[in-house]
Design a protein around this motif. Structure first.
Motif, PDB file in Angstrom:
ATOM      1  N   ASP A   1      32.846  41.308  40.807  1.00 57.03           N
ATOM      2  CA  ASP A   1      34.160  41.038  41.391  1.00 57.03           C
ATOM      3  C   ASP A   1      34.080  40.880  42.899  1.00 57.03           C
ATOM      4  O   ASP A   1      34.961  40.253  43.505  1.00 57.03           O
ATOM      5  N   TYR A   2      33.036  41.427  43.519  1.00 56.63           N
ATOM      6  CA  TYR A   2      32.954  41.437  44.980  1.00 56.63           C
ATOM      7  C   TYR A   2      31.688  40.794  45.532  1.00 56.63           C
ATOM      8  O   TYR A   2      31.603  40.553  46.734  1.00 56.63           O
TER       9      TYR A   2
ATOM     10  N   ARG B   1      33.417  39.311  48.720  1.00 53.92           N
ATOM     11  CA  ARG B   1      34.866  39.465  48.661  1.00 53.92           C
ATOM     12  C   ARG B   1      35.272  40.873  49.093  1.00 53.92           C
ATOM     13  O   ARG B   1      34.485  41.814  49.021  1.00 53.92           O
TER      14      ARG B   1
ATOM     15  N   ARG C   1      38.947  43.568  49.155  1.00 46.98           N
ATOM     16  CA  ARG C   1      40.310  43.815  48.696  1.00 46.98           C
ATOM     17  C   ARG C   1      41.079  44.651  49.714  1.00 46.98           C
ATOM     18  O   ARG C   1      40.557  45.631  50.254  1.00 46.98           O
TER      19      ARG C   1
ATOM     20  N   LYS D   1      41.678  34.729  53.368  1.00 49.55           N
ATOM     21  CA  LYS D   1      42.491  35.299  52.293  1.00 49.55           C
ATOM     22  C   LYS D   1      42.701  34.211  51.253  1.00 49.55           C
ATOM     23  O   LYS D   1      43.337  33.198  51.532  1.00 49.55           O
TER      24      LYS D   1
ATOM     25  N   ASP E   1      45.756  41.842  48.257  1.00 49.78           N
ATOM     26  CA  ASP E   1      45.230  40.590  48.794  1.00 49.78           C
ATOM     27  C   ASP E   1      43.716  40.626  48.679  1.00 49.78           C
ATOM     28  O   ASP E   1      43.093  41.688  48.824  1.00 49.78           O
ATOM     29  N   TYR E   2      43.140  39.445  48.463  1.00 48.09           N
ATOM     30  CA  TYR E   2      41.685  39.339  48.354  1.00 48.09           C
ATOM     31  C   TYR E   2      41.166  38.347  49.390  1.00 48.09           C
ATOM     32  O   TYR E   2      41.718  37.254  49.545  1.00 48.09           O
ATOM     33  N   TYR E   3      40.124  38.762  50.078  1.00 50.86           N
ATOM     34  CA  TYR E   3      39.497  37.964  51.131  1.00 50.86           C
ATOM     35  C   TYR E   3      38.077  37.613  50.699  1.00 50.86           C
ATOM     36  O   TYR E   3      37.465  38.306  49.886  1.00 50.86           O
ATOM     37  N   ARG E   4      37.529  36.554  51.308  1.00 49.50           N
ATOM     38  CA  ARG E   4      36.168  36.150  50.943  1.00 49.50           C
ATOM     39  C   ARG E   4      35.498  35.416  52.094  1.00 49.50           C
ATOM     40  O   ARG E   4      36.165  34.860  52.976  1.00 49.50           O
TER      41      ARG E   4
ATOM     42  N   ARG F   1      38.738  43.786  37.697  1.00 54.29           N
ATOM     43  CA  ARG F   1      40.034  43.202  38.049  1.00 54.29           C
ATOM     44  C   ARG F   1      41.012  43.285  36.883  1.00 54.29           C
ATOM     45  O   ARG F   1      42.231  43.328  37.079  1.00 54.29           O
TER      46      ARG F   1
END
Length: 703
Positions: free
Chosen positions: A35-36, A51, A53, A75, A83-86, A626
């Motif tokens: 997930d990350y 990623r 969170r 984002k 919110d999810y950033y990458r 998730r």
């Protein structure tokens, strides 16, 4: 006055309207899971997306700080309350070390493997090593360790016979009573467990739900533990097949193994050796047919004084088809395999180096022999290749091999290349105490027997006992801070691929049985006697430990008989026979259910893990992806306790979510009866019985 007051109020309102809420640190999250980190095991010269969170609309910026460079994350998604950033990085062939920096208003927070911190430390940076991959089949797998002589006797015709040979000053002994406790000096006692016995019990193991068998050494050896290898090329006929069985036993007064004719025939005749190798190949095939993998024990730092390359016991001196051993003859082709301190002592030169000074454990001299070096690489390849097809190696005292750290690392690099070339899906696990990070860089070991980031923290927290039962510490019993700190500190020394396959044991052949540790009796069998290991045990604590084991990240590893209620102080008492016919069937069923729950809930095998709550004798943590979340709460107090905790931020679940009980174990037993708990404003309220643990699953209403 009134105008000035009005202006101040307007400015204050304008200022407050532009402020972000207080930074929600509990919502911040990243780890090594898919997930990350995408992909979680990237190739060299590929790209990887990292990623992060945060809580929804709670931060201004997320920065990735990687190898000294600062990158602004994008984002890319809002889902639920997060919110999810990458950021996507282009990799080369070098490791990357990184952490995150989160900015919200005038607040700045950093995030490394410990979580949200004010100041990062390099020891806790996230690390990705391009190309470092561990086998998919091993990630989260349930392993089962078998000490073969003590598991099941399926073929009495291959049993070691009393007076068959001499071992460390006395004759070996065949034990006729399967349930007899091992003697204090029990290395020369044999109960008759063998590979046919394992074959006979494969249906039991498959029904238990295991994915992997890890065998203690199987190669020809005079001891029941077989960590003093006599012949790396062959499976021991005493646990394999004996088709040719000729020669005399030793007389009562005779301690000279050159006269042990029956033993010499059994372990040197090619008919017996080839039949035993064939049986092993058949066993592996039967395991694979049941989707069970097989890991061998590799003892490559030292061998045994019976070893055919040394032949101190003169087993091979006159056996047809064998070269003279280095102890026998200074011109032996194996002379360079050992380091001799007296060049003038042949024939029968006993001046060789022994591991830790033990002359029964000759230290192998890799630096002095390229022939030996290459031969052990060949052995590494041989047993993971057809027709044997083992699935990997567990390496005994792996950090001790060689005479220098530099040589040690080079050998394991070459060993990894040899094994992975022969079988790309093979695993390489090492016995190691302390920081393993120097060996876990993707080019040596895959992972370790997880003493420091599993066995010890669990043991101290639940029992207050040291893992050998050598000490009890009241300050460690129930110490939740110490539990989580040890897990985090030592876990940080393993990177993502290694964490997924680390062997999480409660017991093994080197430490006391966990069930015995629950009695908090300090001592060993020599001073306490074997019955003391059975007295005052607490099965409720054992079930707590198993529930943690089956819900923690890594590969839970059951030491044979733990699931059946076997007790024992540290070795040799921990090597009692599996109690067939006297099993604790309730405890076996508990293991079976917990293994099934682990298999059915992916987050328990491959999900993220996060601490949620701690108190004296209480820990709570979540396993989550998730899409799926589980919650684990342990009350190790000897009294009931009401526990209330806020959990939605940590695990990413709705504030009014329902949690279904999958397992509840307590001082009176365990149950899986249906029950649901509804969060109240993200708060979970539980009434926990004494010595209890609960596994809860978040459930969502179908729409």
């Amino acid at each position: 006055m009134e105008f000035n007051s009005f202006g101040r109020d307007m400015n204050k309102s304008l200022y407050l309207s532009t402020l972000k809420p207080v930074l929600n640190k509990k919502a911040l999250f990243a780890d090594y899971t898919s997930d990350y980190v995408d992909p979680p095991e990237p190739n060299p010269y590929s790209s990887v997306t990292l990623r992060f969170r945060t809580y929804k609309s709670n931060v201004d910026h997320v920065f990735l700080i990687c190898n000294g460079q600062r990158y602004l994350c994008e984002k890319f998604e809002t889902a639920g309350t997060f919110d999810y950033y990458r950021y996507t990085l282009q990799l080369d062939n070098e490791p990357i070390r990184y952490y995150f920096e989160i900015v919200g208003g005038n607040q700045i927070c950093r995030y490394d493997v410990r979580g949200a911190v004010g100041r990062v430390e390099e020891a806790y940076y996230f690390v990705i090593r391009p190309g470092f991959k561990t086998p998919e089949w091993a990630k989260g797998a349930v392993m089962y360790q078998i000490y073969t002589d003590r598991f099941f006797n399926g073929d009495p015709s291959n049993d070691v016979l009393t007076h068959e040979y001499n071992y460390i000053g006395e004759h070996c002994v065949r034990v006729d009573d399967w349930y007899k406790y091992p003697n204090v000096m029990g290395v020369r006692e044999f109960y008759g467990g063998d590979l046919q016995g394992v074959m006979d019990k494969l249906d039991y193991l498959a029904d238990l739900g295991i994915d992997v068998i890890y065998f203690n050494p199987l190669f020809v050896s005079p001891s029941n533990h077989k960590y003093d290898i006599q012949d790396y090329d062959n499976i021991d006929p005493h646990i394999g097949r004996i088709l040719k069985d000729e020669g005399n036993l030793l007389d009562e007064w005779d301690h000279d193994n050159k006269n042990a004719g029956r033993y010499i025939t059994r372990v040197t005749d090619r008919v017996n050796l080839e039949a035993s190798d064939e049986l092993f190949a058949k066993l592996v095939a039967e395991c694979h047919r049941r989707n069970i993998r097989v890991i061998l024990d590799g003892v490559f730092n030292h061998c045994g004084s019976f070893n055919k390359w040394l032949d101190r016991e003169r087993i091979y001196e006159n056996a047809p088809g064998y070269e003279k051993g280095a102890y026998i003859d200074g011109n032996s082709p194996y002379r360079s395999f050992f380091r001799f301190n007296n060049e003038y002592a042949w024939p029968y030169n006993d001046s060789y180096d022994g591991w830790w000074g033990h002359n029964t454990l000759p230290k192998l001299n890799y630096e002095g022999s390229r022939q030996l070096y290459d031969y052990i690489l060949y052995i590494g390849r041989k047993w993971v290749s057809p027709p044997y097809n083992a699935d990997g190696w567990r390496l005994d005292v792996a950090a001790d091999l060689g005479h220098s750290p530099e040589f040690n690392h080079q050998f394991w690099k070459d060993f990894r290349n040899a094994v992975k070339h022969a079988n790309p899906s093979a695993i390489i696990l090492a016995e190691h105490y302390g920081d393993p990070s120097e060996w876990l860089k993707g080019d040596e070991w895959d992972s370790v027997m997880n003493y420091d980031a599993f066995m010890e923290p669990v043991t101290w927290f639940l029992t207050g006992m040291q893992k050998h039962s050598d000490d009890f510490r009241q300050d460690m019993l129930g110490n939740a801070d110490a539990f989580f700190d040890m897990m985090k500190y030592n876990g940080a020394r393993m990177y993502g691929p290694s964490q997924d396959v680390a062997m999480n044991e409660l017991s093994n052949h080197d430490h006391s049985r966990f069930l015995t540790r629950t009695n908090r009796v300090v001592g060993r069998v020599a001073d306490k006697g074997p019955e003391a290991a059975n007295t005052g045990i607490n099965k409720a604590v054992m079930r707590e430990a198993v529930l943690i084991q089956m819900t923690w990240t890594g590969a839970p590893t059951i030491y044979y008989g733990d699931e059946a209620g076997l007790c024992g102080f540290t070795d040799p008492d921990n090597r009692r026979t599996y109690p067939w016919g006297r099993e604790d069937k309730e405890l076996i069923e508990f293991h079976r259910i917990m293994i099934r729950l682990r298999r059915e809930n992916r987050e328990l095998r491959r999900g993220s893990i996060r601490r949620v709550y701690k108190d004296y004798n209480v820990i709570a943590y979540g396993r989550f992806t998730r899409k799926e979340q589980c919650m684990i709460v342990v009350n190790n107090n000897d009294h009931e306790k009401d526990i209330e905790m806020k959990i939605s931020y940590e695990l990413g679940i709705a504030r009014d979510a329902k949690l279904r009980k999958l397992m509840y174990t307590y001082d009176g037993g365990y149950d899986t009866d249906p029950a649901e708990y509804i969060l109240d404003g993200a708060r979970l309220k539980l009434h926990m019985a004494a010595t209890s643990a609960i596994l809860l699953k978040v459930v969502y209403d179908e729409k």
